[in-house]
Design a protein around this motif. Structure first.
Motif, PDB file in Angstrom:
ATOM      1  N   ASN A  96      -3.668  12.711  -3.982  1.00 21.65           N
ATOM      2  CA  ASN A  96      -3.473  11.203  -4.371  1.00 21.65           C
ATOM      3  C   ASN A  96      -2.198  10.873  -3.637  1.00 21.65           C
ATOM      4  O   ASN A  96      -1.292  11.525  -3.684  1.00 21.65           O
ATOM      5  CB  ASN A  96      -3.109  11.318  -6.067  1.00 21.65           C
ATOM      6  CG  ASN A  96      -3.184   9.671  -6.305  1.00 21.65           C
ATOM      7  OD1 ASN A  96      -3.112   8.618  -5.370  1.00 21.65           O
ATOM      8  ND2 ASN A  96      -3.323   9.649  -7.807  1.00 21.65           N
ATOM      9  N   VAL A  97      -2.670  10.019  -2.677  1.00 25.85           N
ATOM     10  CA  VAL A  97      -1.405   9.283  -1.612  1.00 25.85           C
ATOM     11  C   VAL A  97      -1.313   7.884  -1.539  1.00 25.85           C
ATOM     12  O   VAL A  97      -2.219   7.345  -2.212  1.00 25.85           O
ATOM     13  CB  VAL A  97      -1.645   9.899   0.157  1.00 25.85           C
ATOM     14  CG1 VAL A  97      -1.907  11.268  -0.224  1.00 25.85           C
ATOM     15  CG2 VAL A  97      -3.112   9.227   0.383  1.00 25.85           C
ATOM     16  N   SER A  98      -0.171   7.599  -1.301  1.00 26.59           N
ATOM     17  CA  SER A  98       0.144   6.140  -1.114  1.00 26.59           C
ATOM     18  C   SER A  98       1.043   5.777   0.315  1.00 26.59           C
ATOM     19  O   SER A  98       1.443   6.769   0.879  1.00 26.59           O
ATOM     20  CB  SER A  98       0.920   5.573  -2.056  1.00 26.59           C
ATOM     21  OG  SER A  98       2.187   6.347  -2.100  1.00 26.59           O
ATOM     22  N   THR A  99       0.783   4.784   0.999  1.00 29.32           N
ATOM     23  CA  THR A  99       1.386   4.462   2.275  1.00 29.32           C
ATOM     24  C   THR A  99       2.137   3.239   2.126  1.00 29.32           C
ATOM     25  O   THR A  99       2.186   2.426   1.219  1.00 29.32           O
ATOM     26  CB  THR A  99       0.342   3.861   3.115  1.00 29.32           C
ATOM     27  OG1 THR A  99      -0.365   2.647   2.718  1.00 29.32           O
ATOM     28  CG2 THR A  99      -0.584   5.058   3.301  1.00 29.32           C
ATOM     29  N   TRP A 100       3.358   3.175   2.799  1.00 26.70           N
ATOM     30  CA  TRP A 100       4.461   2.447   2.969  1.00 26.70           C
ATOM     31  C   TRP A 100       4.734   1.513   1.469  1.00 26.70           C
ATOM     32  O   TRP A 100       4.735   0.437   1.298  1.00 26.70           O
ATOM     33  CB  TRP A 100       3.689   0.865   3.745  1.00 26.70           C
ATOM     34  CG  TRP A 100       3.665   1.558   5.140  1.00 26.70           C
ATOM     35  CD1 TRP A 100       2.240   1.869   5.979  1.00 26.70           C
ATOM     36  CD2 TRP A 100       4.489   1.759   6.155  1.00 26.70           C
ATOM     37  NE1 TRP A 100       2.504   2.298   7.007  1.00 26.70           N
ATOM     38  CE2 TRP A 100       3.842   2.074   7.271  1.00 26.70           C
ATOM     39  CE3 TRP A 100       5.769   1.715   6.163  1.00 26.70           C
ATOM     40  CZ2 TRP A 100       4.582   2.414   8.628  1.00 26.70           C
ATOM     41  CZ3 TRP A 100       6.565   2.186   7.167  1.00 26.70           C
ATOM     42  CH2 TRP A 100       5.993   2.809   8.495  1.00 26.70           C
ATOM     43  N   GLY A 101       5.142   2.554   0.583  1.00 27.16           N
ATOM     44  CA  GLY A 101       5.469   2.285  -0.587  1.00 27.16           C
ATOM     45  C   GLY A 101       4.690   1.613  -1.671  1.00 27.16           C
ATOM     46  O   GLY A 101       5.093   1.109  -2.675  1.00 27.16           O
ATOM     47  N   ALA A 102       3.493   1.755  -1.442  1.00 22.31           N
ATOM     48  CA  ALA A 102       2.341   1.358  -2.666  1.00 22.31           C
ATOM     49  C   ALA A 102       2.585   2.408  -3.387  1.00 22.31           C
ATOM     50  O   ALA A 102       3.095   3.561  -3.492  1.00 22.31           O
ATOM     51  CB  ALA A 102       1.000   1.437  -2.000  1.00 22.31           C
ATOM     52  N   LYS A 103       1.930   2.073  -4.658  1.00 21.23           N
ATOM     53  CA  LYS A 103       1.948   3.053  -5.872  1.00 21.23           C
ATOM     54  C   LYS A 103       0.626   3.937  -5.630  1.00 21.23           C
ATOM     55  O   LYS A 103      -0.170   3.410  -5.214  1.00 21.23           O
ATOM     56  CB  LYS A 103       1.756   2.206  -7.207  1.00 21.23           C
ATOM     57  CG  LYS A 103       3.030   1.437  -7.507  1.00 21.23           C
ATOM     58  CD  LYS A 103       3.144   0.665  -8.870  1.00 21.23           C
ATOM     59  CE  LYS A 103       4.173  -0.011  -9.044  1.00 21.23           C
ATOM     60  NZ  LYS A 103       4.926  -0.284 -10.311  1.00 21.23           N
ATOM     61  N   ALA A 104       0.749   5.127  -6.158  1.00 20.93           N
ATOM     62  CA  ALA A 104      -0.317   5.998  -6.153  1.00 20.93           C
ATOM     63  C   ALA A 104      -1.430   5.484  -6.921  1.00 20.93           C
ATOM     64  O   ALA A 104      -1.613   4.797  -7.967  1.00 20.93           O
ATOM     65  CB  ALA A 104      -0.034   7.238  -6.735  1.00 20.93           C
ATOM     66  N   SER A 105      -2.797   5.777  -6.687  1.00 21.74           N
ATOM     67  CA  SER A 105      -4.112   5.396  -7.278  1.00 21.74           C
ATOM     68  C   SER A 105      -3.790   5.636  -8.546  1.00 21.74           C
ATOM     69  O   SER A 105      -3.453   6.785  -9.041  1.00 21.74           O
ATOM     70  CB  SER A 105      -5.313   5.769  -6.482  1.00 21.74           C
ATOM     71  OG  SER A 105      -6.282   5.401  -7.319  1.00 21.74           O
ATOM     72  N   LYS A 106      -4.198   4.830  -9.741  1.00 19.11           N
ATOM     73  CA  LYS A 106      -4.238   5.150 -11.064  1.00 19.11           C
ATOM     74  C   LYS A 106      -5.556   5.692 -11.509  1.00 19.11           C
ATOM     75  O   LYS A 106      -5.685   6.344 -12.639  1.00 19.11           O
ATOM     76  CB  LYS A 106      -4.166   4.048 -12.009  1.00 19.11           C
ATOM     77  CG  LYS A 106      -2.509   3.290 -11.777  1.00 19.11           C
ATOM     78  CD  LYS A 106      -2.476   2.269 -12.705  1.00 19.11           C
ATOM     79  CE  LYS A 106      -1.004   1.535 -12.473  1.00 19.11           C
ATOM     80  NZ  LYS A 106       0.247   2.273 -12.759  1.00 19.11           N
ATOM     81  N   ARG A 107      -6.374   5.717 -10.678  1.00 23.84           N
ATOM     82  CA  ARG A 107      -7.799   6.496 -10.872  1.00 23.84           C
ATOM     83  C   ARG A 107      -7.504   8.028 -11.101  1.00 23.84           C
ATOM     84  O   ARG A 107      -6.809   8.744 -10.344  1.00 23.84           O
ATOM     85  CB  ARG A 107      -8.912   6.259  -9.865  1.00 23.84           C
ATOM     86  CG  ARG A 107      -9.210   4.858  -9.875  1.00 23.84           C
ATOM     87  CD  ARG A 107     -10.317   4.500  -8.541  1.00 23.84           C
ATOM     88  NE  ARG A 107      -9.426   4.641  -7.367  1.00 23.84           N
ATOM     89  CZ  ARG A 107      -9.951   5.326  -6.248  1.00 23.84           C
ATOM     90  NH1 ARG A 107     -11.259   5.968  -6.374  1.00 23.84           N
ATOM     91  NH2 ARG A 107      -9.449   5.213  -5.028  1.00 23.84           N
ATOM     92  N   ILE A 108      -8.418   8.687 -11.941  1.00 24.74           N
ATOM     93  CA  ILE A 108      -8.362   9.878 -12.394  1.00 24.74           C
ATOM     94  C   ILE A 108      -8.809  10.922 -11.249  1.00 24.74           C
ATOM     95  O   ILE A 108      -8.333  11.895 -10.740  1.00 24.74           O
ATOM     96  CB  ILE A 108      -9.099  10.290 -13.744  1.00 24.74           C
ATOM     97  CG1 ILE A 108      -8.303   9.858 -14.830  1.00 24.74           C
ATOM     98  CG2 ILE A 108      -9.090  12.049 -13.657  1.00 24.74           C
ATOM     99  CD1 ILE A 108      -9.049   9.731 -15.887  1.00 24.74           C
ATOM    100  N   ALA A 109      -9.888  10.538 -10.513  1.00 27.80           N
ATOM    101  CA  ALA A 109     -10.568  11.389  -9.500  1.00 27.80           C
ATOM    102  C   ALA A 109     -11.142  10.438  -8.580  1.00 27.80           C
ATOM    103  O   ALA A 109     -11.390   9.398  -8.613  1.00 27.80           O
ATOM    104  CB  ALA A 109     -11.666  12.171 -10.086  1.00 27.80           C
ATOM    105  N   PRO A 110     -11.431  10.882  -7.181  1.00 33.40           N
ATOM    106  CA  PRO A 110     -11.759  10.094  -6.016  1.00 33.40           C
ATOM    107  C   PRO A 110     -13.297   9.797  -6.151  1.00 33.40           C
ATOM    108  O   PRO A 110     -13.942  10.717  -6.852  1.00 33.40           O
ATOM    109  CB  PRO A 110     -11.449  10.827  -4.892  1.00 33.40           C
ATOM    110  CG  PRO A 110     -11.503  12.255  -5.403  1.00 33.40           C
ATOM    111  CD  PRO A 110     -10.826  12.235  -6.828  1.00 33.40           C
ATOM    112  N   ALA A 111     -13.916   8.759  -5.755  1.00 36.86           N
ATOM    113  CA  ALA A 111     -15.387   8.724  -5.490  1.00 36.86           C
ATOM    114  C   ALA A 111     -15.695   8.060  -4.193  1.00 36.86           C
ATOM    115  O   ALA A 111     -15.889   6.702  -4.036  1.00 36.86           O
ATOM    116  CB  ALA A 111     -15.728   8.034  -6.702  1.00 36.86           C
ATOM    117  N   PRO A 112     -15.597   8.798  -3.130  1.00 38.34           N
ATOM    118  CA  PRO A 112     -15.815   8.125  -1.835  1.00 38.34           C
ATOM    119  C   PRO A 112     -16.948   7.290  -1.651  1.00 38.34           C
ATOM    120  O   PRO A 112     -18.041   7.966  -2.150  1.00 38.34           O
ATOM    121  CB  PRO A 112     -15.423   9.216  -0.730  1.00 38.34           C
ATOM    122  CG  PRO A 112     -14.776  10.375  -1.502  1.00 38.34           C
ATOM    123  CD  PRO A 112     -15.206  10.182  -2.777  1.00 38.34           C
TER     124      PRO A 112
END
Length: 138
Positions: A96-112
């Motif tokens: 779970n990553v974020s770029t340029w000061g964004a907040k991390a995703s609040k989702r529990i799991a990814p779904a590409p």
């Protein structure tokens, strides 16, 4: 982790090697964000699968559409990191990553998107290792 502990224990013979790989992926992702030239603030997931034989694949699942340069840099730099050894099947996990000061995703799991687009037989739920094996493109 996207797989049960029992699966990981069976497939990862050296947990320290996996930890080193994760750190190397995090560094590669940071470098990709800086070198892409896109200062897009966004959170999401980098999903990684490692197969026996030293092969890896990556899927990106961010909360907003990624700048094309950033997307390409992230995928290529993460794929370039030499994977750790796995046995008896793929190991799948997400950062779970974020770029340029964004907040991390609040989702529990990814779904590409690639995962969502995979044709399924009725309501059959696939184990994540089987899902990535069906999607894998060498």
């Amino acid at each position: 982790m996207l797989q049960p502990s029992a699966v990981l224990e069976e497939r990862v013979p050296d947990i320290d090697a996996m930890a080193g790989y994760v750190k190397a992926v995090e560094l590669a992702a940071r470098e990709a964000v800086v070198s892409s030239g896109a200062q897009q603030a966004v959170g999401g997931f980098i999903v990684i699968a490692v197969r026996p034989g030293g092969r890896s694949n990556v899927w990106l699942d961010f909360d907003a559409l990624l700048d094309l340069s950033l997307k390409q840099q992230l995928a290529s730099r993460v794929r370039a990191v030499k994977p750790f050894e796995v046995i008896k099947g793929p190991v799948v996990f997400a950062l779970n990553v974020s770029t340029w000061g964004a907040k991390a995703s609040k989702r529990i799991a990814p779904a590409p998107q690639e995962w969502k687009a995979l044709p399924r037989n009725g309501s059959e739920a696939l184990e994540v290792g089987e899902l990535v094996e069906r999607l894998w493109s060498d």
